[in-house]
Design a protein around this motif. Structure first.
Motif, mmCIF file in Angstrom:
data_model
loop_
_atom_site.group_PDB
_atom_site.id
_atom_site.type_symbol
_atom_site.label_atom_id
_atom_site.label_comp_id
_atom_site.label_asym_id
_atom_site.label_seq_id
_atom_site.Cartn_x
_atom_site.Cartn_y
_atom_site.Cartn_z
ATOM 1 N N PHE A 61 54.066 34.436 80.111
ATOM 2 C CA PHE A 61 53.142 35.068 81.072
ATOM 3 C C PHE A 61 52.994 36.136 81.427
ATOM 4 C CE2 PHE A 61 49.673 34.645 84.353
ATOM 5 C CZ PHE A 61 48.505 33.918 83.652
ATOM 6 N N VAL A 62 54.599 36.808 81.203
ATOM 7 C CA VAL A 62 53.903 38.243 81.931
ATOM 8 C C VAL A 62 54.554 38.431 81.099
ATOM 9 C CG1 VAL A 62 55.657 39.255 83.590
ATOM 10 C CG2 VAL A 62 55.601 37.756 84.891
ATOM 11 N N VAL A 63 55.068 38.824 79.859
ATOM 12 C CA VAL A 63 55.139 39.507 78.990
ATOM 13 C C VAL A 63 53.808 39.477 78.780
ATOM 14 C CG1 VAL A 63 55.768 39.602 76.999
ATOM 15 C CG2 VAL A 63 57.412 38.905 78.618
ATOM 16 N N TRP A 64 53.407 39.051 78.268
ATOM 17 C CA TRP A 64 51.730 38.967 77.553
ATOM 18 C C TRP A 64 50.739 39.371 78.798
ATOM 19 C CZ3 TRP A 64 51.162 39.192 73.046
ATOM 20 C CH2 TRP A 64 52.109 38.089 71.583
ATOM 21 N N ILE A 65 50.753 39.651 79.715
ATOM 22 C CA ILE A 65 50.297 40.628 80.787
ATOM 23 C C ILE A 65 50.367 41.707 81.226
ATOM 24 C CG2 ILE A 65 49.836 40.919 83.362
ATOM 25 C CD1 ILE A 65 49.718 38.122 83.796
ATOM 26 N N VAL A 66 51.909 41.764 80.757
ATOM 27 C CA VAL A 66 52.048 43.247 79.963
ATOM 28 C C VAL A 66 51.287 43.964 78.956
ATOM 29 C CG1 VAL A 66 54.063 44.876 79.825
ATOM 30 C CG2 VAL A 66 54.211 42.977 82.118
ATOM 31 N N VAL A 67 51.502 43.153 77.373
ATOM 32 C CA VAL A 67 51.407 43.688 76.619
ATOM 33 C C VAL A 67 49.464 43.727 77.002
ATOM 34 C CG1 VAL A 67 50.602 43.086 74.507
ATOM 35 C CG2 VAL A 67 52.950 42.469 75.352
ATOM 36 N N PHE A 126 42.496 48.672 66.944
ATOM 37 C CA PHE A 126 43.733 47.927 67.132
ATOM 38 C C PHE A 126 44.246 48.056 68.400
ATOM 39 C CE2 PHE A 126 43.420 49.121 61.623
ATOM 40 C CZ PHE A 126 43.307 47.365 61.811
ATOM 41 N N SER A 127 44.522 48.191 68.989
ATOM 42 C CA SER A 127 44.641 48.410 70.750
ATOM 43 C C SER A 127 43.656 47.231 71.149
ATOM 44 C CB SER A 127 44.593 50.022 70.861
ATOM 45 O OG SER A 127 45.885 50.896 70.775
ATOM 46 N N GLY A 128 42.020 47.380 71.033
ATOM 47 C CA GLY A 128 41.353 46.284 71.438
ATOM 48 C C GLY A 128 42.532 45.424 71.276
ATOM 49 N N LEU A 129 41.863 44.995 69.908
ATOM 50 C CA LEU A 129 42.733 43.891 69.412
ATOM 51 C C LEU A 129 43.930 43.381 69.773
ATOM 52 C CD1 LEU A 129 41.154 44.297 65.346
ATOM 53 C CD2 LEU A 129 40.545 42.257 67.237
ATOM 54 N N THR A 130 44.975 43.992 69.660
ATOM 55 C CA THR A 130 45.697 43.302 70.194
ATOM 56 C C THR A 130 45.729 43.025 71.971
ATOM 57 O OG1 THR A 130 47.224 45.244 69.470
ATOM 58 C CG2 THR A 130 48.492 44.031 71.425
ATOM 59 N N ALA A 131 44.997 43.073 72.986
ATOM 60 C CA ALA A 131 44.507 43.515 74.401
ATOM 61 C C ALA A 131 43.551 41.759 74.660
ATOM 62 C CB ALA A 131 44.061 44.632 74.727
ATOM 63 N N LEU A 132 42.738 41.653 72.939
ATOM 64 C CA LEU A 132 41.247 40.781 73.375
ATOM 65 C C LEU A 132 42.730 39.025 72.030
ATOM 66 C CD1 LEU A 132 38.436 41.546 71.025
ATOM 67 C CD2 LEU A 132 39.373 40.960 74.072
ATOM 68 N N TRP A 133 44.488 39.603 72.092
ATOM 69 C CA TRP A 133 44.725 38.679 71.434
ATOM 70 C C TRP A 133 46.252 38.491 72.310
ATOM 71 C CZ3 TRP A 133 45.715 35.155 67.750
ATOM 72 C CH2 TRP A 133 47.484 34.704 67.929
ATOM 73 N N VAL A 161 47.743 44.641 79.529
ATOM 74 C CA VAL A 161 47.541 45.872 80.049
ATOM 75 C C VAL A 161 47.830 47.294 79.355
ATOM 76 C CG1 VAL A 161 47.815 47.224 82.184
ATOM 77 C CG2 VAL A 161 47.416 45.068 82.537
ATOM 78 N N ALA A 162 49.021 46.930 78.952
ATOM 79 C CA ALA A 162 49.071 48.362 77.613
ATOM 80 C C ALA A 162 48.085 48.360 76.628
ATOM 81 C CB ALA A 162 50.414 47.875 77.378
ATOM 82 N N ALA A 163 48.236 47.205 76.144
ATOM 83 C CA ALA A 163 47.086 47.594 74.673
ATOM 84 C C ALA A 163 46.032 47.872 75.466
ATOM 85 C CB ALA A 163 46.889 46.452 74.280
ATOM 86 N N GLY A 164 45.171 47.800 76.575
ATOM 87 C CA GLY A 164 44.052 47.630 76.727
ATOM 88 C C GLY A 164 43.818 49.558 77.287
ATOM 89 N N LEU A 165 44.353 50.212 77.987
ATOM 90 C CA LEU A 165 44.737 50.856 78.508
ATOM 91 C C LEU A 165 45.209 52.472 77.523
ATOM 92 C CD1 LEU A 165 45.008 52.668 80.827
ATOM 93 C CD2 LEU A 165 47.352 53.641 80.491
ATOM 94 N N ALA A 166 45.605 51.693 75.842
ATOM 95 C CA ALA A 166 45.885 52.439 74.829
ATOM 96 C C ALA A 166 43.699 52.455 74.237
ATOM 97 C CB ALA A 166 46.898 52.317 74.289
ATOM 98 N N ALA A 167 43.404 51.302 74.573
ATOM 99 C CA ALA A 167 42.075 51.014 73.579
ATOM 100 C C ALA A 167 41.710 52.350 74.467
ATOM 101 C CB ALA A 167 41.838 49.588 73.473
ATOM 102 N N PHE A 168 41.532 52.433 75.846
ATOM 103 C CA PHE A 168 40.114 52.699 76.438
ATOM 104 C C PHE A 168 40.088 54.384 76.227
ATOM 105 C CE2 PHE A 168 39.141 54.676 80.347
ATOM 106 C CZ PHE A 168 37.501 54.594 80.324
#
Length: 92
Positions: free
Chosen positions: A62-68, A26-33, A70-77
């Motif tokens: 743009f900044v908010v979606w970048i932060v989301v 789900f974190s990976g899906l959030t990062a892709l979204w 990165v955070a979701a990608g880190l959590a997914a990893f």
């Protein structure tokens, strides 16, 4: 070399194998979204500029979606690493 911060590692160690997989997916899906939303923001910026409007108002989004992303990608990893290194509980 360890990319995951120590505090996040201690949090992921408390999670069992199957929930770690679910959280990672789900974190990976959030990062892709989030990446999808970033692409639409770039498109909207080009569309606004073609009508003579300034796309500066999209910078905060743009900044908010970048932060989301990165955070979701880190959590997914982190949780995927936890899933792949976790051992199964022995059956009793």
């Amino acid at each position: 070399m360890n990319v995951i911060p120590a505090q996040l590692q201690t949090l992921t160690k408390r999670v069992e194998k199957t929930p770690a997989l679910i959280i990672a997916l789900f974190s990976g899906l959030t990062a892709l979204w989030s990446v999808y939303r970033l692409l639409w923001l770039v498109y909207a910026g080009f569309a606004l500029s073609s009508y003579g409007l300034s796309p500066i108002s999209l910078i905060i989004s743009f900044v908010v979606w970048i932060v989301v992303a990165v955070a979701a990608g880190l959590a997914a990893f982190a949780f995927w690493t936890r899933y792949s290194t976790a051992e199964e509980k022995p059956e009793q």
